[in-house]
Design an enzyme around this catalytic site. Structure first.
Site, PDB file in Angstrom:
ATOM      1  N   LYS A  86      -8.256  -4.788   6.605  1.00 41.75           N
ATOM      2  CA  LYS A  86      -7.337  -4.721   7.756  1.00 41.75           C
ATOM      3  C   LYS A  86      -8.029  -4.277   9.054  1.00 41.75           C
ATOM      4  O   LYS A  86      -7.413  -4.289  10.117  1.00 41.75           O
ATOM      5  CB  LYS A  86      -6.188  -3.736   7.459  1.00 41.75           C
ATOM      6  CG  LYS A  86      -5.440  -3.971   6.158  1.00 41.75           C
ATOM      7  CD  LYS A  86      -4.646  -5.246   6.221  1.00 41.75           C
ATOM      8  CE  LYS A  86      -3.799  -5.502   4.988  1.00 41.75           C
ATOM      9  NZ  LYS A  86      -2.681  -4.630   4.796  1.00 41.75           N
TER      10      LYS A  86
ATOM     11  N   LYS B 262       1.765  -4.548  12.976  1.00 41.78           N
ATOM     12  CA  LYS B 262       2.562  -4.376  11.772  1.00 41.78           C
ATOM     13  C   LYS B 262       3.660  -5.435  11.748  1.00 41.78           C
ATOM     14  O   LYS B 262       3.845  -6.149  12.713  1.00 41.78           O
ATOM     15  CB  LYS B 262       3.194  -2.970  11.751  1.00 41.78           C
ATOM     16  CG  LYS B 262       2.176  -1.872  11.439  1.00 41.78           C
ATOM     17  CD  LYS B 262       2.793  -0.489  11.333  1.00 41.78           C
ATOM     18  CE  LYS B 262       3.965  -0.341  10.440  1.00 41.78           C
ATOM     19  NZ  LYS B 262       3.748  -0.805   9.041  1.00 41.78           N
ATOM     20  N   GLY B 263       4.358  -5.510  10.621  1.00 35.68           N
ATOM     21  CA  GLY B 263       5.479  -6.453  10.533  1.00 35.68           C
ATOM     22  C   GLY B 263       5.263  -7.556   9.521  1.00 35.68           C
ATOM     23  O   GLY B 263       6.070  -8.477   9.427  1.00 35.68           O
ATOM     24  N   GLY B 264       4.167  -7.440   8.731  1.00 29.64           N
ATOM     25  CA  GLY B 264       3.930  -8.426   7.672  1.00 29.64           C
ATOM     26  C   GLY B 264       5.095  -8.481   6.687  1.00 29.64           C
ATOM     27  O   GLY B 264       5.347  -9.510   6.073  1.00 29.64           O
TER      28      GLY B 264
ATOM     29  N   GLY C  37       1.802   1.325   6.066  1.00 23.65           N
ATOM     30  CA  GLY C  37       0.687   0.375   6.052  1.00 23.65           C
ATOM     31  C   GLY C  37       0.534  -0.318   7.395  1.00 23.65           C
ATOM     32  O   GLY C  37       1.232  -0.016   8.358  1.00 23.65           O
TER      33      GLY C  37
ATOM     34  N   GLU D 171      10.210   0.570  11.171  1.00 24.43           N
ATOM     35  CA  GLU D 171       8.948   1.307  11.005  1.00 24.43           C
ATOM     36  C   GLU D 171       8.546   1.971  12.319  1.00 24.43           C
ATOM     37  O   GLU D 171       8.107   3.129  12.333  1.00 24.43           O
ATOM     38  CB  GLU D 171       7.837   0.347  10.561  1.00 24.43           C
ATOM     39  CG  GLU D 171       8.003  -0.141   9.128  1.00 24.43           C
ATOM     40  CD  GLU D 171       6.986  -1.211   8.739  1.00 24.43           C
ATOM     41  OE1 GLU D 171       6.607  -1.248   7.568  1.00 24.43           O
ATOM     42  OE2 GLU D 171       6.582  -2.005   9.596  1.00 24.43           O
TER      43      GLU D 171
ATOM     44  N   THR E  92       0.845  -1.207   0.000  1.00 21.72           N
ATOM     45  CA  THR E  92       0.000   0.000   0.000  1.00 21.72           C
ATOM     46  C   THR E  92       0.875   1.250   0.000  1.00 21.72           C
ATOM     47  O   THR E  92       0.665   2.181  -0.786  1.00 21.72           O
ATOM     48  CB  THR E  92      -0.941   0.006   1.223  1.00 21.72           C
ATOM     49  OG1 THR E  92      -1.456  -1.314   1.414  1.00 21.72           O
ATOM     50  CG2 THR E  92      -2.085   0.974   1.036  1.00 21.72           C
TER      51      THR E  92
HETATM   52  C1  5RP Z   1       5.739  -4.213   6.852  1.00 18.90           C
HETATM   53  C2  5RP Z   1       4.423  -3.749   7.319  1.00 18.90           C
HETATM   54  C3  5RP Z   1       3.422  -3.384   6.257  1.00 18.90           C
HETATM   55  O1  5RP Z   1       3.134  -2.034   6.384  1.00 18.90           O
HETATM   56  C4  5RP Z   1       2.201  -4.225   6.424  1.00 18.90           C
HETATM   57  O2  5RP Z   1       2.586  -5.588   6.315  1.00 18.90           O
HETATM   58  C5  5RP Z   1       1.124  -3.909   5.396  1.00 18.90           C
HETATM   59  O3  5RP Z   1       1.545  -4.271   4.110  1.00 18.90           O
HETATM   60  P1  5RP Z   1       0.594  -4.168   2.836  1.00 18.90           P
HETATM   61  O4  5RP Z   1       0.346  -2.715   2.589  1.00 18.90           O
HETATM   62  O5  5RP Z   1       1.402  -4.835   1.736  1.00 18.90           O
HETATM   63  O6  5RP Z   1      -0.665  -4.925   3.133  1.00 18.90           O
HETATM   64  O7  5RP Z   1       4.129  -3.643   8.482  1.00 18.90           O
HETATM   65  O8  5RP Z   1       6.528  -4.668   7.920  1.00 18.90           O
END
Ligand code: 5RP
Length: 232
Positions: free
Chosen positions: A126, A99-101, A87, A108, A32
């Site tokens: 989300k 967060k942390g995906g 994001g 961050e 995003t």
């Molecule tokens: C990375 C994050 C991202 O911001 C979170 O995973 C969202 O990602 P996306 O916008 O691809 O859904 O925390 O560590």
């Protein structure tokens, strides 16, 4: 383009519109925020924006910033961050986040927490009533401390699992050279307390709970087949 991608693109565009000339901008990580970085670059290129500097939260953000012509600076050089755009994997009704995906939550959290205004950009999938209901909680850990940290997390009632790479054999390695442990908690009743408790385990660098950091959430939605943005 998929519906989710259309929502992400729209919300990234709206966030990029909030950047003002002369500002120092925290550049988040993920698909995003990537749209927001692209549109900030576009506004710089067409002359609508001038004198912007970005502070990246990951290698991904710095690569994208270079691609789209956004000059970069660092926390050593900058005396402030005016705005951060990032994001999230989950957002609760109090604007607290998981967060942390993308395994970037340590950098961050540093950048997003320092910003005078922190804008979260998400698609509507989300939004949750309670953190931890759809997404595991990421914890960055020094590799040599992986086993005792997993044991300590299990003693807190969590189910830890080492994040494995995709198109890379073995564990995910963060931009700082560490591992990520994803944790399933049956229920996260007090995110602020859990954030501190996890960070107190020796060997843990940072966890993905962001409590009391967010100022604004921009949510991408689809109404009458059109992508729209709602502000929270
Ligand atoms: C990375 C994050 C991202 O911001 C979170 O995973 C969202 O990602 P996306 O916008 O691809 O859904 O925390 O560590």
């Amino acid at each position: 383009m998929s519906t989710a991608a259309a929502m992400k693109q729209e919300v990234g565009k709206v966030a990029a519109q909030r950047v003002k000339s002369g500002s120092i901008v925290g550049l988040g990580t993920g698909s995003t925020t990537a749209y927001a970085i692209e549109y900030i670059g576009e506004r710089l290129k067409n002359g609508e924006l001038k004198d912007i500097k970005g502070i990246p939260t990951s290698f991904q953000a710095s690569v994208l910033a270079k691609k789209f012509g956004i000059p970069l600076t660092s926390l050593d050089e900058a005396d402030r961050i005016d705005l951060a755009i990032d994001g999230a994997d989950e957002v609760d009704p109090n604007k607290n986040l998981i967060k942390g995906g993308g395994a970037a939550h340590t950098r961050e959290k540093i950048v997003d927490s320092l910003a005078n205004e922190f804008i979260v950009v998400v698609d509507s999938s989300k939004m949750v009533d309670k953190l931890g209901s759809t997404f595991l909680l990421p914890v960055e850990v020094l590799p040599m401390a992986m086993t005792p940290v997993m044991r300590a997390i299990a003693n807190l009632g969590g189910e830890p699992e080492l994040r494995m790479g995709v198109k890379k054999a073995g564990p995910v390695i963060t931009d700082q050279g560490n591992f990520v442990i994803d944790v399933k908690f049956a229920s996260i009743d007090n995110p602020a307390e859990l954030e501190k408790t996890l960070n107190n385990i020796p060997g843990v660098l940072e966890n993905g709970l962001f409590v009391g950091v967010t100022d604004v959430v921009l949510i991408g939605e689809v109404k009458d087949d059109k992508p729209m943005v709602r502000e929270m």
